[in-house]
Design an enzyme around this catalytic site. Structure first.
Site, PDB file in Angstrom:
ATOM      1  N   ARG A 168       0.821  -1.208   0.000  1.00 56.05           N
ATOM      2  CA  ARG A 168       0.000   0.000   0.000  1.00 56.05           C
ATOM      3  C   ARG A 168       0.860   1.265   0.000  1.00 56.05           C
ATOM      4  NH1 ARG A 168      -2.359  -3.865  -0.703  1.00 56.05           N
ATOM      5  NH2 ARG A 168      -4.377  -4.534   0.067  1.00 56.05           N
ATOM      6  N   GLU A 182      -5.500   3.171   6.139  1.00 57.34           N
ATOM      7  CA  GLU A 182      -5.142   3.135   4.728  1.00 57.34           C
ATOM      8  C   GLU A 182      -5.746   4.332   4.017  1.00 57.34           C
ATOM      9  OE1 GLU A 182      -6.023   0.159   0.959  1.00 57.34           O
ATOM     10  OE2 GLU A 182      -5.738  -0.704   2.954  1.00 57.34           O
ATOM     11  N   SER A 239     -11.276  -1.188   2.578  1.00 53.40           N
ATOM     12  CA  SER A 239     -10.478  -1.469   3.780  1.00 53.40           C
ATOM     13  C   SER A 239      -9.978  -0.156   4.377  1.00 53.40           C
ATOM     14  CB  SER A 239      -9.299  -2.375   3.436  1.00 53.40           C
ATOM     15  OG  SER A 239      -9.751  -3.620   2.957  1.00 53.40           O
TER      16      SER A 239
END
Length: 363
Positions: A172, A359, A253
């Site tokens: 990520r 995130e 997410s």
């Protein structure tokens, strides 16, 4: 063409559905127009590059300029293998405009018998942001398939061709979230894909779900699965676990899976012997000291172990079927979602000694 709108609502540009305004919204649909667009801000001035807003939580108005790409393109071309001095018939380059919906690209590729991205099906967002976030799911990360990136330097207006070796792709992460944050506006991404279908099946319940559909053993799945069936199965799995942003605003997410070293792992295991974790090999990236064996802890599992799945705080909630998802139950304010995030972070820290990191970008 450039479109400039003052005091523009971003409600339709973030999947949480938060109604916040920006000072100025600039939309462009070509490289040339992107070069013209950056002239509308001063050097050092704060701004935001916004795609579909699928990785964003707005808690207030944004008092600066927002850039938004509407560049459209999906086309395939041959890959010339310099070592072999000829085109490689098994490799396909797919050029995409940064404003294309990423899932539309996957659907188009599957239809064209071009493979590699199937496991990323139904991840919300556009092509440009996929290259920034290094989106990933079910054992695949998009950085594995990026061949090159075309971008405009915000400070100079120059066109640049950037290759993935410079992008520092990790979990990520990319250099566009680090040292190059807001330095470039991505206009196009080229993916290096394949005519050969080599499915990635051994992550989550993908293989099991396919075995059930195909009425075969787990070992036989790889021989029988088709690209379209794999894509359809990934979509079905995601829809069963995740809320539709059209019905319930969310950003997928919300938290990253923590990655810890051996010493940290042993400390957590002393407190929680039943800890769930996976070994991961961390390659060396410029500016990242982590390399070697580390341990990834599923953030959803941590949240679930704290009894927080299905928790509601005001109009913000934790999705009952997937603890990683924070969602807008209807009319939630950004600060409500942020308060829920902070509550989860504190509960997980108290139980496991691990601090979850979002995130999602929060403003």
């Amino acid at each position: 063409m450039i479109k400039i709108i003052e005091n523009y609502s971003l409600a339709k540009h973030n999947t949480f559905g938060m109604n916040a305004n920006c000072k100025q919204f600039i939309e462009f649909d070509s490289i040339y127009d992107a070069q013209e667009a950056v002239k509308h801000i001063k050097y050092g001035e704060e701004f935001m590059i916004l795609g579909a807003g699928s990785n964003l939580l707005l808690t207030q108005d944004y008092p600066h300029t927002v850039f938004h790409s509407k560049i459209k393109l999906m086309q395939e071309r041959s890959f010339y293998n310099v070592a072999k001095k000829k085109a490689d018939k098994d490799v396909v380059l797919v050029d995409c405009g940064s404003g294309e919906t990423f899932d539309d690209v996957i659907a188009w590729c599957v239809e064209k018998d071009i493979h590699g991205l199937e496991n990323l099906s139904l991840i919300p967002g556009d092509v440009g942001s996929s290259a920034v976030q290094n989106i990933g799911a079910y054992g695949v990360e998009v950085g594995q398939y990026i061949f090159s990136i075309e971008a405009v330097d915000v400070n100079t207006g120059e066109y640049k061709n950037i290759f993935p070796g410079f992008c520092q792709y990790g979990y990520r992460h990319s250099i566009f979230k680090g040292d190059w944050h807001n330095r470039y506006i991505i206009t196009h991404v080229t993916f290096k894909l394949s005519r050969k279908f080599e499915p990635v099946l051994d992550y989550g319940n993908v293989r099991g779900a396919l075995a059930e559909k195909l009425a075969c053993s787990l070992e036989e799945v790889g021989e029988k699965v088709t690209p379209q069936l794999l894509r359809d199965t990934i979509i079905e799995i995601r829809r069963n676990k995740l809320p539709d942003p059209v019905e319930y605003g969310n950003a997928g997410s919300f938290f990253m899976n923590p990655i810890i070293d051996k010493e940290q792992l042993e400390q957590v295991k002393e407190r929680q012997p039943e800890l769930k974790y996976f070994e991961v090999e961390m390659p060396e990236y410029p500016g990242d000291e982590r390399q070697g064996t580390y341990y990834k802890i599923p953030a959803g599992w941590l949240i679930d172990q704290c009894g927080l799945k299905g928790l509601n705080m005001g109009q913000a909630g934790v999705w009952p079927n997937q603890a990683l998802i924070l969602y807008n139950r209807g009319g939630a304010q950004g600060l409500e979602v942020k308060a829920l995030m902070e509550h989860i972070q504190e509960q997980v820290y108290q139980k496991f000694g691990i601090r979850l990191k979002p995130e999602v970008n929060i403003f």
